[in-house]
Write a protein that holds these residues in place. Structure first.
Motif, PDB file in Angstrom:
ATOM      1  N   ILE A 144       0.858  -1.190   0.000  1.00  0.00           N
ATOM      2  CA  ILE A 144       0.000   0.000   0.000  1.00  0.00           C
ATOM      3  C   ILE A 144       0.885   1.229   0.000  1.00  0.00           C
ATOM      4  O   ILE A 144       1.764   1.375   0.847  1.00  0.00           O
ATOM      5  N   ARG A 145       0.642   2.100  -0.968  1.00  0.00           N
ATOM      6  CA  ARG A 145       1.320   3.398  -1.016  1.00  0.00           C
ATOM      7  C   ARG A 145       0.238   4.443  -1.259  1.00  0.00           C
ATOM      8  O   ARG A 145      -0.529   4.352  -2.199  1.00  0.00           O
ATOM      9  N   ASP A 146       0.225   5.426  -0.380  1.00  0.00           N
ATOM     10  CA  ASP A 146      -0.780   6.478  -0.506  1.00  0.00           C
ATOM     11  C   ASP A 146      -0.309   7.692   0.271  1.00  0.00           C
ATOM     12  O   ASP A 146       0.540   7.589   1.163  1.00  0.00           O
ATOM     13  N   GLN A 147      -0.834   8.829  -0.076  1.00  0.00           N
ATOM     14  CA  GLN A 147      -0.641  10.046   0.696  1.00  0.00           C
ATOM     15  C   GLN A 147      -1.954  10.806   0.662  1.00  0.00           C
ATOM     16  O   GLN A 147      -2.684  10.769  -0.311  1.00  0.00           O
ATOM     17  N   PHE A 148      -2.244  11.449   1.764  1.00  0.00           N
ATOM     18  CA  PHE A 148      -3.509  12.167   1.894  1.00  0.00           C
ATOM     19  C   PHE A 148      -3.334  13.244   2.946  1.00  0.00           C
ATOM     20  O   PHE A 148      -2.348  13.254   3.684  1.00  0.00           O
ATOM     21  N   GLU A 185      -2.993  12.391  -9.683  1.00  0.00           N
ATOM     22  CA  GLU A 185      -2.036  11.275  -9.719  1.00  0.00           C
ATOM     23  C   GLU A 185      -1.129  11.249  -8.491  1.00  0.00           C
ATOM     24  O   GLU A 185      -0.658  10.200  -8.091  1.00  0.00           O
ATOM     25  N   TYR A 186      -0.897  12.411  -7.858  1.00  0.00           N
ATOM     26  CA  TYR A 186      -0.040  12.455  -6.676  1.00  0.00           C
ATOM     27  C   TYR A 186      -0.731  11.894  -5.445  1.00  0.00           C
ATOM     28  O   TYR A 186      -0.081  11.490  -4.496  1.00  0.00           O
ATOM     29  N   PHE A 187      -2.053  11.918  -5.437  1.00  0.00           N
ATOM     30  CA  PHE A 187      -2.799  11.473  -4.269  1.00  0.00           C
ATOM     31  C   PHE A 187      -3.609  10.213  -4.567  1.00  0.00           C
ATOM     32  O   PHE A 187      -4.555   9.911  -3.869  1.00  0.00           O
TER      33      PHE A 187
END
Length: 177
Positions: free
Chosen positions: A34-38, A136-138
């Motif tokens: 899992i890779r994510d940023q928020f 695309e960044y998030f």
């Protein structure tokens, strides 16, 4: 120990206000990457990492029961680091204020990369919708690995950890000389 340390910060001044911080996930749980940023709103004390993790897993179709708790723990660890840094900054601010040397709040949290002022980020509008070029960044990335792929990734990470340890040992020897 961690819970009692965290509770020791209750009632202490923190510079939160209307602030949001970017949180990042980069996890390998069983065979799920899992890779994510928020963005997380620090001023909303009703935000629940466990509920966020359950919703995230449901939305992403993740069925592994260990992923949700790992996501929640990763979020809580980052929030804890932000609390520690905020309390330290508040203490520093009070010390500087007493010394009549005024100071501005600057977040030094490693995990947050700095807190963001909502007004600066969204320009006074109440909408938190992102511009299309920022999507695309998030966008979260979830990959399911086969057992062989997971074993190869674990072996690579162990190899990198051993290499890093050896490099650190050599650096310590060099510094001791």
């Amino acid at each position: 120990t961690q819970i009692s340390e965290f509770r020791s910060y209750e009632g202490q001044d923190m510079y939160i206000g209307d602030k949001i911080v970017p949180l990042k996930l980069d996890l390998l749980v069983n065979n799920t990457i899992i890779r994510d940023q928020f963005l997380w709103d620090l001023s909303n004390l009703e935000s629940d990492p466990e509920e966020f993790a359950r919703t995230f897993c449901r939305d992403m179709g993740i069925r592994d029961p260990e992923v949700g708790p790992a996501v929640a723990v990763a979020i809580r660890e980052q929030l804890y680091e932000i609390v520690v840094q905020s309390v330290a900054s508040a203490r520093e601010f009070r010390v500087n204020k007493k010394g009549r040397r005024g100071a501005e709040y600057v977040s030094t949290s490693k995990s947050s990369g700095g807190s963001l002022d909502l007004m600066k980020l969204f320009g006074g509008r109440s909408s938190v919708l992102r511009k299309r070029k920022e999507w695309e960044y998030f966008e979260p990335i979830v990959d399911l690995l086969s057992n062989e792929e997971a074993e190869a990734l674990n072996a690579r990470e162990e190899r990198n950890a051993r290499l890093k340890k050896r490099l650190n040992e050599k650096e310590e020897i060099y510094l001791a000389i």
